[in-house]
Write an enzyme that holds these catalytic residues in place. Structure first.
Site, PDB file in Angstrom:
ATOM      1  CG  HIS A 170      -2.249   0.684   0.926  1.00  0.00           C
ATOM      2  ND1 HIS A 170      -2.501   1.974   1.293  1.00  0.00           N
ATOM      3  CD2 HIS A 170      -3.364   0.250   0.289  1.00  0.00           C
ATOM      4  CE1 HIS A 170      -3.713   2.316   0.912  1.00  0.00           C
ATOM      5  NE2 HIS A 170      -4.260   1.283   0.297  1.00  0.00           N
ATOM      6  CG  ASP A 218      -8.814   7.357   9.106  1.00  0.00           C
ATOM      7  OD1 ASP A 218      -9.367   7.171  10.204  1.00  0.00           O
ATOM      8  OD2 ASP A 218      -8.266   8.416   8.800  1.00  0.00           O
ATOM      9  CD  GLU A 263     -12.248  11.261  10.842  1.00  0.00           C
ATOM     10  OE1 GLU A 263     -11.067  10.899  10.759  1.00  0.00           O
ATOM     11  OE2 GLU A 263     -13.163  10.728  10.197  1.00  0.00           O
TER      12      GLU A 263
END
Length: 375
Positions: free
Chosen positions: A82, A143, A254
């Site tokens: 990733h 996340d 957030e």
């Protein structure tokens, strides 16, 4: 020159092929290890190691270490690939497929001292599913959960919980690490503490995380999600900072700033003993510009346009003397890396010299070059 390179590759092939390991190497089908999520760099490795045990990883790295500085081989650990800038690639080196790593199964320990022991190649989504069976969950998340433990702990691992519990690297009790010398070391705050803090947020420069003991807490049965819209940025930041300082508020905070693109703002507390660097502020924000493009796209939606915008933002911050640090940093010269680490650069170099003196590990970060002495 061509003959010399071919002879070198032949020597590398023969030496790796004869290693006594439980897993196996592939030398032909390596193209998948030359790509990552960013899809910008395609650097073919010499071989891909599919380890069945930690011993396979240690044996391979120790063998390359013993070959000395004249060997071209380097090593990169790859989880789900990733990364965005080829950080999990090893040009003409060995890429380790961490998903192949076998060993003790994931083990959840419940009680006052709750934790889970997991492989470095395990996905966080699997940890969540397993720990929930015991009514537990990790304290700090990212996340996106389809990432490996070793990958996020090598960076930091942040989300809206980090202001209360710190990033993921602040919620680790113990690590098993294979250093750049091929040594398998168990480390924690009280045992081999320098290696422990070096590896956490260390961008893969000091060791490969093969196992981790992660702190857990009771998982709530239900949660309440509150969304508040602001038209004034100053009021927004004031209220957000008020919430993170109050003792009894939310566990996850957030914010999103919606203009033409979406940005994520967040703030957290940090353990400065790790290798990760942050702005020298009591409170700071993570600002993320979440854009995507396919490499073939052009114009204002094209990848090069987006990358150019990113560069302009960084240039503006530097010109305006705004204190900032890149998260998931990417630089191409050691001078830029030195500026990134600032006062911690000397410690970073000392740690590299201690745990990976030949610069075998994580060449895709482009921080050090193999066999160049450190000073």
């Amino acid at each position: 020159m061509t003959i010399r390179i071919n002879l070198c590759f032949s020597s590398n092939y023969s030496s790796l092929k004869t290693l006594s390991i439980d897993g196996h190497f592939t030398f032909d089908d390596v193209h998948h290890a030359a790509k990552d999520f960013g899809n910008r760099f395609q650097l073919l490795p010499f071989a891909v190691l599919h380890p069945r045990s930690v011993s396979d990883i240690a044996t391979t790295i120790k063998h390359i270490w013993q070959m000395g500085p004249h060997s071209q081989l380097t090593v990169a650990a790859r989880g789900h690939g990733h990364s965005l800038q080829g950080q999990a690639q090893a040009h003409r080196g060995v890429v380790i497929n961490m998903g192949s790593l076998q060993g003790p199964k994931m083990h959840v320990h419940s009680g006052n001292y709750s934790y889970v022991d997991v492989s470095g190649g395990e996905l966080w989504i699997n940890i969540l599913h397993e720990s929930l069976k015991y009514g537990l969950a990790p304290k700090s998340w990212t996340d996106y959960l389809h990432l490996t433990v070793g990958g996020t702990l090598s960076n930091a691992g942040i989300s809206g919980q980090a202001f209360r519990y710190g990033p993921q690297i602040s919620n680790v009790y113990q690590l098993e690490v294979v250093t750049g010398k091929g040594e398998v070391v168990n480390c924690s705050e009280n045992q081999n503490g320098d290696l422990f803090h070096s590896v956490l947020g260390g961008l893969g420069q000091f060791g490969i995380i093969t196992r981790a003991r992660i702190s857990l807490e009771p998982a709530p049965d239900m949660v309440k999600w509150i969304k508040v819209l602001y038209s004034d940025f100053t009021t927004f930041t004031r209220d957000q900072e008020l919430l993170i300082y109050a003792e009894s508020t939310f566990d996850y905070i957030e914010g999103f700033v919606i203009i033409n693109r979406t940005g994520l703002l967040n703030n957290w507390r940090w353990d400065n003993r790790t290798s990760a660097v942050i702005p020298e502020e009591d409170i700071f924000y993570l600002v993320a510009f979440l854009s995507s493009a396919v490499p073939s796209s052009t114009g204002t939606d094209g990848l090069e346009h987006i990358l150019n915008q990113n560069r302009r933002i960084l240039e503006f911050c530097g010109t305006a003397r705004l204190g900032f640090k890149q998260y998931l940093p990417h630089y191409t010269t050691q001078e830029e890396w030195q500026a990134h680490f600032g006062p911690q650069w000397e410690v970073f170099v000392q740690r590299k010299s201690a745990y990976d003196p030949l610069a075998i590990l994580a060449p895709g970060q482009r921080i050090f070059q193999k066999a160049i002495p450190f000073s």
